[in-house]
Structure formats: structure tokens, C-alpha cells
Scaffold this active site. Structure first.
Site, PDB file in Angstrom:
ATOM      1  N   GLU A 278       0.830  -1.212   0.000  1.00 28.35           N
ATOM      2  CA  GLU A 278       0.000   0.000   0.000  1.00 28.35           C
ATOM      3  C   GLU A 278       0.867   1.266   0.000  1.00 28.35           C
ATOM      4  O   GLU A 278       0.524   2.267  -0.633  1.00 28.35           O
ATOM      5  CB  GLU A 278      -0.936  -0.022   1.219  1.00 28.35           C
ATOM      6  CG  GLU A 278      -2.065   0.968   1.117  1.00 28.35           C
ATOM      7  CD  GLU A 278      -3.211   0.659   2.078  1.00 28.35           C
ATOM      8  OE1 GLU A 278      -3.191  -0.396   2.746  1.00 28.35           O
ATOM      9  OE2 GLU A 278      -4.126   1.492   2.155  1.00 28.35           O
ATOM     10  N   GLU A 281       2.138   1.628  -3.435  1.00 31.86           N
ATOM     11  CA  GLU A 281       1.034   2.101  -4.290  1.00 31.86           C
ATOM     12  C   GLU A 281       0.841   3.606  -4.131  1.00 31.86           C
ATOM     13  O   GLU A 281       0.676   4.334  -5.123  1.00 31.86           O
ATOM     14  CB  GLU A 281      -0.260   1.355  -3.916  1.00 31.86           C
ATOM     15  CG  GLU A 281      -1.425   1.755  -4.800  1.00 31.86           C
ATOM     16  CD  GLU A 281      -2.765   1.179  -4.329  1.00 31.86           C
ATOM     17  OE1 GLU A 281      -2.788   0.351  -3.405  1.00 31.86           O
ATOM     18  OE2 GLU A 281      -3.793   1.580  -4.919  1.00 31.86           O
ATOM     19  N   CYS A 304      -8.416  -1.802   3.870  1.00 30.25           N
ATOM     20  CA  CYS A 304      -8.325  -3.056   4.636  1.00 30.25           C
ATOM     21  C   CYS A 304      -9.590  -3.348   5.428  1.00 30.25           C
ATOM     22  O   CYS A 304      -9.730  -4.430   5.989  1.00 30.25           O
ATOM     23  CB  CYS A 304      -7.114  -3.038   5.547  1.00 30.25           C
ATOM     24  SG  CYS A 304      -6.848  -1.491   6.359  1.00 30.25           S
ATOM     25  N   SER A 324      -7.354   2.075  -2.209  1.00 30.29           N
ATOM     26  CA  SER A 324      -6.154   1.296  -2.515  1.00 30.29           C
ATOM     27  C   SER A 324      -6.588  -0.039  -3.126  1.00 30.29           C
ATOM     28  O   SER A 324      -7.633  -0.594  -2.746  1.00 30.29           O
ATOM     29  CB  SER A 324      -5.375   1.051  -1.224  1.00 30.29           C
ATOM     30  OG  SER A 324      -4.520  -0.045  -1.387  1.00 30.29           O
ATOM     31  N   LYS A 363     -15.657  -9.131   8.422  1.00 27.02           N
ATOM     32  CA  LYS A 363     -14.627 -10.026   7.869  1.00 27.02           C
ATOM     33  C   LYS A 363     -15.249 -11.365   7.438  1.00 27.02           C
ATOM     34  O   LYS A 363     -14.737 -12.035   6.549  1.00 27.02           O
ATOM     35  CB  LYS A 363     -13.525 -10.273   8.906  1.00 27.02           C
ATOM     36  CG  LYS A 363     -12.669  -9.058   9.175  1.00 27.02           C
ATOM     37  CD  LYS A 363     -11.590  -8.920   8.130  1.00 27.02           C
ATOM     38  CE  LYS A 363     -10.865  -7.603   8.267  1.00 27.02           C
ATOM     39  NZ  LYS A 363     -10.104  -7.260   7.068  1.00 27.02           N
ATOM     40  N   GLU A 366     -16.493 -10.525   4.131  1.00 28.40           N
ATOM     41  CA  GLU A 366     -15.392 -10.264   3.186  1.00 28.40           C
ATOM     42  C   GLU A 366     -14.875 -11.554   2.549  1.00 28.40           C
ATOM     43  O   GLU A 366     -14.613 -11.616   1.346  1.00 28.40           O
ATOM     44  CB  GLU A 366     -14.245  -9.555   3.921  1.00 28.40           C
ATOM     45  CG  GLU A 366     -13.069  -9.207   3.019  1.00 28.40           C
ATOM     46  CD  GLU A 366     -11.905  -8.591   3.775  1.00 28.40           C
ATOM     47  OE1 GLU A 366     -11.580  -9.065   4.892  1.00 28.40           O
ATOM     48  OE2 GLU A 366     -11.298  -7.646   3.266  1.00 28.40           O
ATOM     49  N   GLU A 371     -14.125 -11.577  -5.198  1.00 30.19           N
ATOM     50  CA  GLU A 371     -12.716 -11.226  -5.486  1.00 30.19           C
ATOM     51  C   GLU A 371     -11.742 -12.058  -4.662  1.00 30.19           C
ATOM     52  O   GLU A 371     -10.529 -11.953  -4.866  1.00 30.19           O
ATOM     53  CB  GLU A 371     -12.455  -9.750  -5.141  1.00 30.19           C
ATOM     54  CG  GLU A 371     -13.296  -8.719  -5.873  1.00 30.19           C
ATOM     55  CD  GLU A 371     -14.600  -8.404  -5.159  1.00 30.19           C
ATOM     56  OE1 GLU A 371     -14.991  -9.163  -4.236  1.00 30.19           O
ATOM     57  OE2 GLU A 371     -15.262  -7.424  -5.543  1.00 30.19           O
ATOM     58  N   CYS A 518     -10.343  -1.394  14.898  1.00 31.44           N
ATOM     59  CA  CYS A 518     -10.697  -2.810  15.125  1.00 31.44           C
ATOM     60  C   CYS A 518     -10.723  -3.201  16.599  1.00 31.44           C
ATOM     61  O   CYS A 518     -11.342  -4.206  16.947  1.00 31.44           O
ATOM     62  CB  CYS A 518      -9.705  -3.716  14.428  1.00 31.44           C
ATOM     63  SG  CYS A 518      -9.726  -3.529  12.662  1.00 31.44           S
TER      64      CYS A 518
END
Ligand code: HC0
Ligand code: SF4
Length: 584
Positions: A278, A281, A304, A324, A363, A366, A371, A518
């Protein structure tokens, strides 16, 4: 200041305080099932009734302003009887069997009933209509258990700015639910679980995958490994009687090994990997914009947090190019485990089962996204919350406190302090800057200067400006540039920023869905208030400060993985496994 008397005890509180605040200030506990700190009083559940001298009726402590000279009683027979009646009425329509409820022994209504000495329910009658919604991998809703306290409405509407659930209908059949009787997977719910984190009962809980994980562990044809998120170590101990903010990494590893996992690894390793990708990037986007004058989406946003991704997809699809392309550390780890690691141990991706322990319910969602199958199999198979892990440990009869500390397994045995702080709001940004600064200048940042104070702490919208000086020739286009960064937590604050602010001067923005990051995700031990958040955050920073390795790029195992497998950040292989594109 106002002076008043709680049970004859003199107490002083600032103007604007309520009776509940005053009671707290002198350590008198008044029960409540609807109140949430930092939000306007609701006075809905009526469990916090108190007697005020001279008043005609009892008052709800959460919604009654403290006044000069007020004399309050919180524990008379009349109050106890009233509270008992209120709780008995709630129980009478509550359609749930405590013995088999996910919240058995972790339920505020059950606890209050026990405290009030309720041994039978005096009012038999109709039960509230029950509809069970299992539509998402993250959460299960059961209207029959809902006591209509509206804490979830506050969490979803005010804290998160999502507006997925709110009161529907009238009278006895009213519910707190999505509009038009929809399921959560049909609406804009981002599956963050902040509703489940504040629900006093079992009306909304995480979708439990414990049996799936036991089945995998018991299957001899499967090689089952586990990863643990940065925020777990500072909260799991609370489920076993430790004070909030006790770091239990070594015991957690020992517990996971006792449960039968074949390998115990740290999501923190993938957090270090995320920073490499990241950070590179960001520098590439800046070069493309400043040197090559390309039309590049800036500011770059962190990617994230799956709740934030879903929020952006629903409400701000025009911002998706700004995210990102990095997958989250959880998903990077899954892709890495089923390729690099599977090859190392001579297994096919389909023979390896990856379990994640996460502080987060989003999560769970996710890992089912389309993907997230780049290894050729589902990269992460099951996600358990911190609470579910504690349940497994208890099911296995493990005495957590007596466990001898153990270390994470190779080939990912170490992670940096930069990875630890991913758990807190501001942590991903600080970790990225630690690495990006050293790449660009070639100078080591001294340990005392690693923290970026303006972006630490519980502020919802924070920012910092860092002047880049002393760049290496390759990065000279950044010489003298003020790097403007912003850190936001709680999606309601993201909405404020995106609707009310001009963000064009910022280069990089960190977003975490949950209040404080988190460390107070929807899957963490209950009950998380600001004092618990502060303790978990302090523990995470202490963990970072206690490490020799505090920057992701210095992690020798990260260097090794680039040498052996990825070659370099943003390489073709890393693009395939570690990056993705979210499209409208
Ligand atoms: Fe987090 Fe994460 S920091 S989102 O809060 O980036 O859930 O702890 O695991 O993936 O690492 C959660 C925590 C993670 C991821 C990491 C990030
Ligand atoms: Fe709202 Fe988050 Fe709960 Fe969905 S999971 S209903 S977005 S608080």
C-alpha cells in the site's frame, strides 16, 4: 457545577449531566438496557427509574437532568418492585429460550433478571413475532428476542450513518428491522456488527461458524491453519477474566495449538505485507500525478476494512477508484497461505483450510466476496470473532489462564510493531508513514519520533501534515511536499467528511468502520465503551513500543517472501494475489 445527593451521598457534576451521570460519578450503579454513552438519552426501557424527593412520579435516570440540591434515591423497595415489573413485562413477550441462546450468560436482560431476583414470570401472554434472518454470513437477527431498546438504531444510524435498521410498525407487533421486512443482505447494511456489539440481548448476534471449524479440525484430510488479527490479543483475555488491555498473545497461540490447529499464524505478518504494497502504491500514485501528470485518483483511501468497502460501494461508488487496490491483511494472508505456504508444505490449495480470528463481523462477509478466490480456492474459509474463539476454548475445557505462552509458527513467525498498531484508529496510517518516509529519504526515523501524535487517540476525524525533506534522488519530486493525511473512524464521520469537506488537499486517508478501529469491532468482548477502548489502544501501543522491529520493511521474513516469491511490491504475482479492484 451542580451539587446533588444520590442516596444521601453528596456529588458534584457539570451542568448538563443527568441523574445517571451523577450516580456514575459517585460509583452508584443504576441499571439500564437502552442507554449508550456519548449519545442523547432515550428513556425507553424504564429500567433506570429512580425516586426524586418532591417529584410526583418516578424518573428515568438517563433522561432526567441533574439539578441543584436534588435528592435522589436509587434503591428503595418501590424502585426495586418497579424495576422487577418492567423486566418481567419484557421477559413476558421475549420469545427466546435462554438455555440455547447465543447470549446465554452474556445477556444484560438475563443478568438484570438475576440481580432483581426474578424466579418466575408473572405475566403470561402473547410473544413478540419472531422472524429469524440468517441472510448474511456476518449476522443473525431474531425479532422475537428484541426488547426494542433501540441501541442498534443509534449504532447504525448515528455512529455508522448507515440507517439499515429502525423502528417499523406500531404497537405490539412493531419491530426494529430493515424497511419493508427485508433481510440484511437486501439492504445497505455493511455487516459491521456494531448493532450486535451494543444489543443487550440475543436479538442480533454474529453468524456462528464454530461447528464448521470443529468439523475441519476433525477431518484428517484437511490441514487447518489459523490467523489472528492484530486486535484480538488486546481483548481476548477479557473473556477469561483479565482486565481490558491485557495482551495475551502467547496464551492465545497456546490455546489455538491446543484446539488442534495445524499451524498458528499472525495476520500481523500480512499487515506488514500490506504496508509494503500500500505504501508503494501511494508513492506510485503520487509519482504518476506529480511527475507524469497523469489523471490519478487521489487521495488514496485505505482498503483493509470490509465495512468501509461495502459502505463506499453502497453510498459513494464514485470514490471506488480512490480505494487502494490492496486486499486486506486477512485476505492477503489467505491467498498467501493457499499458494506460497501450501507449496512449502506440499499441499494443494483445496487441502488447506484457513480460519481467521477477527474482531469483526464484516470479515465474515469479506471472505465470501467474489474477489477473494485468487489462490484457486476460497482464500479464507471461516472467520470466527474473538467471542467465538473464547467459546471454542471453553468448549475444549482449556484453562486459558494456566496456558504456557507459545510463539507463532514459521514461515511467518515475526511481525513488526507497525503491524500491531493496525488494530487502532490511526495505526495503518502511522505504519505506512514509517515505511514510506524511510523509502523516500533513506533516513532511519528514530524510535522516539515514530508516533504521529495528531492522529492518535479516539478523535473521530484527525489529520496531520508532514513535510517531506531530504529525499533520495529517485524521489526528488517529493522534496518539500507537505504530505496531508487524514484518519477517520466510525462511518458516520466518513459521511461527514465526504459530504461536508473538500478532501482534495489530502494525499492519503485511513478509514476504519468501528469506533476506535478494530479494537472495538463488532466481534469483540462486550461491553466496549470508551474506557475499554482506551485500555485496549494503550495495550496495543505498548506492544509496538516494546518491539525491536517497529517498521514493516525491516521484517526479515517480509524480505524473505519478496526474495522467494513476490520479487517486489506491485509485481505481477503480488497484483494477482494481493490486490483487487472494487468496481461499481
Ligand atoms: Fe483489523 Fe486488519 S486491522 S481490519 O481492524 O488492515 O478486523 O485487528 O485484522 O485484515 O491486519 C479487523 C484488526 C484486521 C485486516 C489487519 C487491516
Ligand atoms: Fe447497521 Fe452495521 Fe448492524 Fe448492518 S451490521 S445493521 S450496518 S450497525
Amino acid at each position: 457545577m451542580i451539587t446533588l445527593y444520590i442516596n444521601n451521598q453528596e456529588v458534584q457534576v457539570p451542568e448538563g449531566s443527568t441523574i445517571l451521570d451523577a450516580a456514575k460519578a459517585c460509583n452508584v450503579n443504576i441499571p439500564t438496557l437502552c442507554h449508550l454513552e456519548n449519545t442523547p438519552p432515550k428513556g425507553l426501557c424504564r429500567v433506570c427509574v429512580v425516586e426524586v424527593e418532591g417529584a410526583r412520579a418516578m424518573a428515568a435516570a438517563c433522561a432526567t437532568p441533574a439539578a441543584e440540591g436534588m435528592k435522589v434515591k436509587t434503591n428503595t423497595r418501590k424502585i426495586r418492585d418497579t424495576r422487577r415489573t418492567v423486566v418481567e413485562l419484557l421477559l413476558s413477550e421475549h420469545d427466546g429460550d435462554c438455555k440455547v441462546c447465543d447470549r446465554n450468560d452474556d445477556c444484560e436482560l438475563q443478568e438484570l433478571a438475576r440481580e432483581l431476583g426474578i424466579t418466575s414470570i408473572g405475566f403470561e401472554g402473547e410473544k413478540a413475532p419472531s422472524k429469524i434472518d440468517k441472510s448474511t454470513p456476518a449476522l443473525i437477527r431474531d425479532d422475537g428476542k428484541c426488547i426494542k431498546c433501540r441501541r442498534c438504531v443509534v449504532a447504525c444510524n448515528e455512529t455508522q450513518g448507515v440507517g439499515a435498521v429502525f423502528p417499523q410498525g406500531r404497537g405490539f407487533t412493531s419491530t426494529i428491522s430493515p424497511a419493508f421486512d427485508c433481510n440484511l443482505d437486501e439492504i445497505t447494511c455493511v455487516q459491521c456488527g456494531q448493532c450486535a456489539a451494543v444489543c443487550p440481548v440475543g436479538a442480533i448476534t454474529e453468524h456462528n461458524y464454530i461447528e464448521n471449524v470443529w468439523n475441519a479440525i476433525d477431518d484428517p484430510s484437511k490441514y487447518v491453519i489459523v490467523q489472528t488479527a492484530p486486535a484480538i490479543r488486546a481483548a481476548l483475555g477479557e473473556c477469561f477474566g483479565y482486565e481490558p488491555g491485557t495482551v495475551v498473545t502467547g496464551k492465545m497461540v497456546a490455546a489455538l495449538k491446543s484446539l488442534g490447529f495445524d499451524g498458528v499464524f499472525d495476520t500481523n505478518f500480512a499487515a506488514d505485507l500490506t504496508i509494503m504494497e500500500e505504501g508503494t502504491e501511494l508513492l506510485t500514485r503520487l509519482k504518476n500525478a506529480l511527475v507524469d501528470k497523469k489523471d490519478v485518483a487521489l487521495p488514496q483511501f485505505t482498503s483493509c476494512c470490509p465495512g468501509w468497502i461495502k459502505f463506499a460501494e453502497h453510498f459513494y461508488p464514485d470514490m471506488l477508484d480512490n480505494l487502494s487496490t490492496c486486499k486486506s491483511p486477512q485476505q492477503m494472508f489467505g491467498a498467501l497461505a493457499k499458494t506460497y505456504y501450501a507449496q512449502k508444505i506440499g499441499k494443494k490449495p483445496s487441502e488447506v483450510v484457513v480460519v481467521s480470528i477477527m474482531p469483526c463481523t464484516a470479515k465474515k462477509y469479506e471472505c465470501y466476496r467474489d474477489e477473494m478466490y485468487d489462490s484457486g480456492a476460497k482464500d479464507v474459509d471461516y472467520v470466527l470473532t474473538t467471542r467465538e474463539l473464547s467459546t471454542m476454548v471453553k468448549q475444549a475445557g482449556i484453562d486459558f489462564k494456566l496456558l504456557k505462552e507459545q510463539k507463532m509458527d514459521t514461515p511467518f513467525p515475526e511481525s513488526s510493531g507497525a503491524a500491531d498498531i493496525f488494530a487502532n484508529t490511526g495505526g495503518v496510517m502511522e505504519a505506512a508513514i514509517r515505511t514510506a518516509y524511510e523509502i523516500v529519504t533513506g533516513h532511519e526515523v528514530p524510535a522516539q519520533q515514530l508516533h504521529i501524535k495528531p492522529i492518535m487517540g479516539l478523535g473521530g476525524i484527525k489529520e496531520a501534515s508532514l513535510k517531506i525533506e531530504g529525499t533520495l534522488p529517485e524521489w526528488s519530486f517529493l522534496e518539500g511536499v507537505e504530505l496531508n493525511v487524514m484518519v477517520i473512524h466510525s462511518l458516520g464521520n466518513v459521511r461527514k467528511v465526504l459530504e461536508e469537506m473538500d478532501i482534495s488537499k489530502y494525499h492519503f486517508i485511513e478509514v476504519m468502520t468501528c469506533p476506535g478501529g478494530c479494537i472495538s469491532g463488532g466481534g469483540q468482548p462486550r461491553f466496549t465503551d470508551d474506557s475499554v477502548r482506551q485500555k485496549r489502544i494503550a495495550a496495543i501501543y505498548a506492544e509496538d513500543e516494546g518491539k525491536e522491529l517497529r517498521k514493516s520493511h525491516e521484517n526479515p521474513f517480509i524480505k524473505q517472501i519478496y526474495d522467494e516469491f513476490f520479487e517486489a511490491p506491485l509485481s505481477e504475482k503480488s497484483h494477482h494475489l494481493l490486490h483487487t479492484q472494487y468496481t461499481k
